[in-house]
Write a protein that holds these residues in place. Structure first.
Motif, mmCIF file in Angstrom:
data_model
loop_
_atom_site.group_PDB
_atom_site.id
_atom_site.type_symbol
_atom_site.label_atom_id
_atom_site.label_comp_id
_atom_site.label_asym_id
_atom_site.label_seq_id
_atom_site.Cartn_x
_atom_site.Cartn_y
_atom_site.Cartn_z
ATOM 1 N N LEU A 469 2.548 -2.204 -7.977
ATOM 2 C CA LEU A 469 1.765 -2.385 -6.640
ATOM 3 C C LEU A 469 0.229 -1.913 -6.887
ATOM 4 O O LEU A 469 0.074 -0.808 -7.123
ATOM 5 N N ALA A 470 -0.986 -2.632 -6.900
ATOM 6 C CA ALA A 470 -2.059 -2.219 -7.000
ATOM 7 C C ALA A 470 -3.148 -2.411 -5.796
ATOM 8 O O ALA A 470 -3.159 -3.599 -5.060
ATOM 9 N N VAL A 495 -3.079 -5.592 -3.062
ATOM 10 C CA VAL A 495 -3.451 -5.424 -1.607
ATOM 11 C C VAL A 495 -4.936 -5.068 -1.463
ATOM 12 O O VAL A 495 -5.816 -4.395 -2.817
ATOM 13 N N GLU A 496 -5.705 -5.030 -0.734
ATOM 14 C CA GLU A 496 -6.914 -5.067 -0.499
ATOM 15 C C GLU A 496 -7.554 -3.675 -0.022
ATOM 16 O O GLU A 496 -8.754 -3.182 0.298
ATOM 17 N N ASN A 497 -6.547 -2.846 0.636
ATOM 18 C CA ASN A 497 -6.945 -1.519 1.238
ATOM 19 C C ASN A 497 -5.802 -0.473 1.347
ATOM 20 O O ASN A 497 -4.691 -0.980 1.276
ATOM 21 N N GLY A 498 -5.978 0.602 1.717
ATOM 22 C CA GLY A 498 -4.992 1.601 1.900
ATOM 23 C C GLY A 498 -3.823 1.230 2.928
ATOM 24 O O GLY A 498 -2.646 1.451 2.688
ATOM 25 N N ARG A 499 -4.268 0.488 3.993
ATOM 26 C CA ARG A 499 -3.376 0.174 5.119
ATOM 27 C C ARG A 499 -2.358 -0.752 4.635
ATOM 28 O O ARG A 499 -1.146 -0.751 4.733
ATOM 29 N N VAL A 513 2.700 2.663 -8.341
ATOM 30 C CA VAL A 513 1.335 2.119 -7.652
ATOM 31 C C VAL A 513 -0.052 2.498 -8.226
ATOM 32 O O VAL A 513 -0.029 3.760 -8.406
ATOM 33 N N LEU A 514 -0.882 1.247 -8.406
ATOM 34 C CA LEU A 514 -2.207 1.860 -8.845
ATOM 35 C C LEU A 514 -3.023 1.745 -7.794
ATOM 36 O O LEU A 514 -3.129 0.798 -6.909
ATOM 37 N N MET A 515 -3.813 3.179 -7.489
ATOM 38 C CA MET A 515 -4.337 3.208 -6.093
ATOM 39 C C MET A 515 -5.927 3.562 -6.220
ATOM 40 O O MET A 515 -6.358 4.696 -6.842
ATOM 41 N N ASP A 516 -6.654 2.507 -5.887
ATOM 42 C CA ASP A 516 -8.097 2.946 -5.682
ATOM 43 C C ASP A 516 -8.449 3.774 -4.700
ATOM 44 O O ASP A 516 -7.612 4.167 -3.871
ATOM 45 N N VAL A 546 -0.969 6.264 -9.502
ATOM 46 C CA VAL A 546 -2.112 6.654 -10.371
ATOM 47 C C VAL A 546 -3.350 6.245 -9.534
ATOM 48 O O VAL A 546 -3.333 5.087 -9.084
ATOM 49 N N ALA A 547 -4.232 7.102 -9.860
ATOM 50 C CA ALA A 547 -5.667 6.927 -8.967
ATOM 51 C C ALA A 547 -6.339 6.073 -10.141
ATOM 52 O O ALA A 547 -6.433 6.248 -11.167
#
Length: 597
Positions: A469-470, A495-499, A513-516, A546-547
């Motif tokens: 999941l990115a 997906v396009e945002n944290g929510r 999960v790859l998280m901006d 992963v940030a």
């Protein structure tokens, strides 16, 4: 009518930078010739030089007289000359766009983005001059994809629409940033002329400038991530030798711009006292070996002997910031190798108790005595010909001395013309008594908090079923990440945002999960905290996160770890680093299979 002093400053800056702009035009001409296989760039270079010198000639009155009040006719003529010079510079972009294929299109976008940044920095104090110079670039960056949609049957309409919208978004970000910087710079100049009682105002303006540079760096890194990421993807494909050579020009240009950006950010943090040192472990012998291995091929190619020596007293682990100590060593070695045409370069590291002494010697041309006094000032090199011959921003020594002083030491230099130079860095790095070096450096890995220790497995092409999941809000970064993952047989749900990331995590089962970090509605840190809260409340197995971020300072990494993140892949995204971050957090194959069942 605007203040005449603004026109004076612009005229002086344009005359002062004529050599640098000429060198840049030569570089662009050579790169464009590689990308297009034509002589058109040579014609363009002649036109650019003519327009540039015309603009300088028209601005001669304003340059000579700071108090000049220009007439409307002179003001119009000067603005027209600036617009003509900008139009001539931007004209290479359409040529590369249509004559150079995909590489030409990428190079055209790089030229336009770099040109607008240069104009924004030079003309920010005078709105009319800024607008006159910006119009040709804005029309070009918006007109190229639209003309391709209208006249090129082979053009991908979706891609061209994406480039058009991305160009408009970039222009909007740039103009907002220029306005912010204009206000911050005006406040800073006013504060510097006030009495000591106004010192607080100057500090606030300096902070605003640093915040602007941080914001600007984020905006610049987004297109850079697209350029470097897609260059990586193209390098992995089968390309003819000439296309690989052209692609290498694009990649190297992007990497040089990234290095310059990092140096500017370091200077900004040092000026505002916001640069923090990490409390880690420095393996001195390993650092020396790595430095020798990094510079040995360059020395060998130049016929220069490289000797690396570490005393017994200096060997072992010491307390300090490993990244910043490496930066000092590499900066000093890089300068020594760069300015030594033949002979030798040496790296000698010794210790006197907690003081580490780093000596870098060379047999280069040496430095004149009158230059030594200003050698460590920002943007300073030995003489005007140095930049033209060797390149570089003149920031490395200034940053290295500032880092050494932050570590309780300093850097000195001894040099003799025709003999060579010796740079000596003395820094305070206490011996780490009883410390054991971790398997990987803390600066590139964040400690995870799993319920139990787990072995790792590597992502391979056979891992096509790996559930990733990115979360990334920027379309360019999403495309880069998707392309790089697909090249090693991995596929992600975006997906396009944290929510949206939290909702997707609730509905599915994910291996990683790859998280901006910076996203609208809910940022990456808040999304990670929510996922960790629900895992604890429902007794779920921890999902590795992963940030994905360009902000990787020690205090920022600590914040990511505290929020519950397990790893870090820095931006601009590099495929080996991304794979390494995923390797660190993945569960063993049997656990993934058990969850899937």
């Amino acid at each position: 009518m605007p203040k005449s002093a603004n026109y004076h400053e612009i005229a002086v800056a344009r005359a002062r930078d004529v050599k640098a702009r000429t060198a840049l035009a030569v570089f662009i001409t050579v790169a464009a010739c590689y990308a297009t296989d034509g002589l058109g760039p040579l014609v363009w270079w002649v036109g650019v030089m003519a327009a540039q010198f015309l603009s300088i000639a028209v601005g001669q009155r304003a340059r000579r007289d700071p108090e000049l009040v220009p007439s409307r006719g002179y003001e119009a003529a000067y603005l027209a000359s600036i617009a003509l010079s900008a139009a001539a510079f931007a004209a290479i972009a359409p040529y590369c766009w249509y004559a150079g294929g995909l590489e030409g299109k990428l190079f055209a976008l790089i030229v336009l983005v770099g040109g607008m940044i240069n104009i924004a920095l030079q003309g920010q104090h005078e709105r009319r001059a800024l607008v006159a110079a910006m119009i040709p670039f804005v029309l070009t960056i918006a007109g190229l994809p639209l003309s391709a949609i209208r006249f090129d049957p082979a053009a991908d309409m979706g891609a061209m629409v994406f480039v058009f919208l991305g160009g408009l978004l970039y222009i909007g970000h740039l103009m907002v940033s220029v306005r912010s910087h204009d206000r911050a710079s005006a406040a800073l100049r006013k504060a510097l002329h006030q009495a000591k009682s106004d010192r607080l105002r100057a500090d606030q303006a300096n902070k605003a400038k640093s915040d602007f540079l941080a914001t600007m760096s984020h905006e610049i890194r987004t297109p850079l991530n697209g350029v470097l990421g897609m260059a990586q993807a193209m390098e992995a494909e089968a390309l003819p030798a000439k296309q690989k050579e052209r692609l290498d020009v694009i990649r190297q240009s992007g990497e040089v711009l990234l290095m310059l950006l990092n140096d500017l950010l370091d200077i900004s943090k040092i000026e505002s006292n916001r640069l923090e040192l990490e409390d880690g472990l420095v393996d001195v012998a390993e650092l020396a070996d790595q430095a020798g291995a990094a510079f040995a091929p360059i020395c060998q190619a130049k016929g220069v002997r490289l000797k690396v020596w570490v005393s017994d007293a200096a060997k072992g682990l010491r307390r300090g910031d490993p990244v910043r100590v490496r930066q000092i060593v590499y900066n000093l070695l890089s300068n020594a190798v760069k300015f030594t045409g033949e002979g030798r370069v040496g790296l000698h590291i010794s210790a006197n108790g907690d003081e580490l002494v780093i000596e870098v010697t060379d047999s280069g041309a040496g430095i004149a005595p009158e230059v030594l006094a200003t050698l460590f000032e920002r943007f300073t090199q030995a003489d005007a010909t140095t930049t033209r011959r060797y390149g570089g921003s003149g920031l490395g020594l200034s940053i290295s001395r500032a880092l050494a002083r932050l570590m309780g030491g300093d850097i000195s230099v001894e040099s003799a013309m025709g003999v060579g130079s010796t740079f000596t860095a003395r820094i305070n790095l206490p011996v780490a008594q009883g410390a054991v070096k971790p398997a990987k450096a803390a600066s590139t890995r964040m400690a995870a908090k799993p319920a139990k220790a787990r072995p790792k497995r590597k992502p391979k092409e056979t891992d096509a079923g790996l559930r990733i999941l990115a979360a990334e809000d920027n379309p360019t970064n999403r495309l880069v990440l998707q392309t790089l993952l697909e090249q090693i047989g991995l596929f992600a749900t975006f997906v396009e945002n944290g929510r949206e990331a939290v909702e997707a995590w609730r509905k599915g089962r994910w291996d990683v999960v790859l998280m901006d970090i910076q996203m609208p509605e809910m940022d990456g840190l808040a999304a990670t905290r929510e996922i960790r809260r629900e895992e604890a409340a429902r007794g779920l197995v921890r999902t590795p996160i992963v940030a994905l971020t360009a902000n990787a300072m020690a205090h920022q990494v600590a914040e990511y770890t505290a929020a519950g993140m397990d790893g870090l892949a820095p931006k601009p995204i590099q495929l080996p680093q991304l794979i390494g971050a995923i390797e660190q957090v993945l569960e063993p194959a049997e656990d993934v299979a058990a969850k899937a069942g």
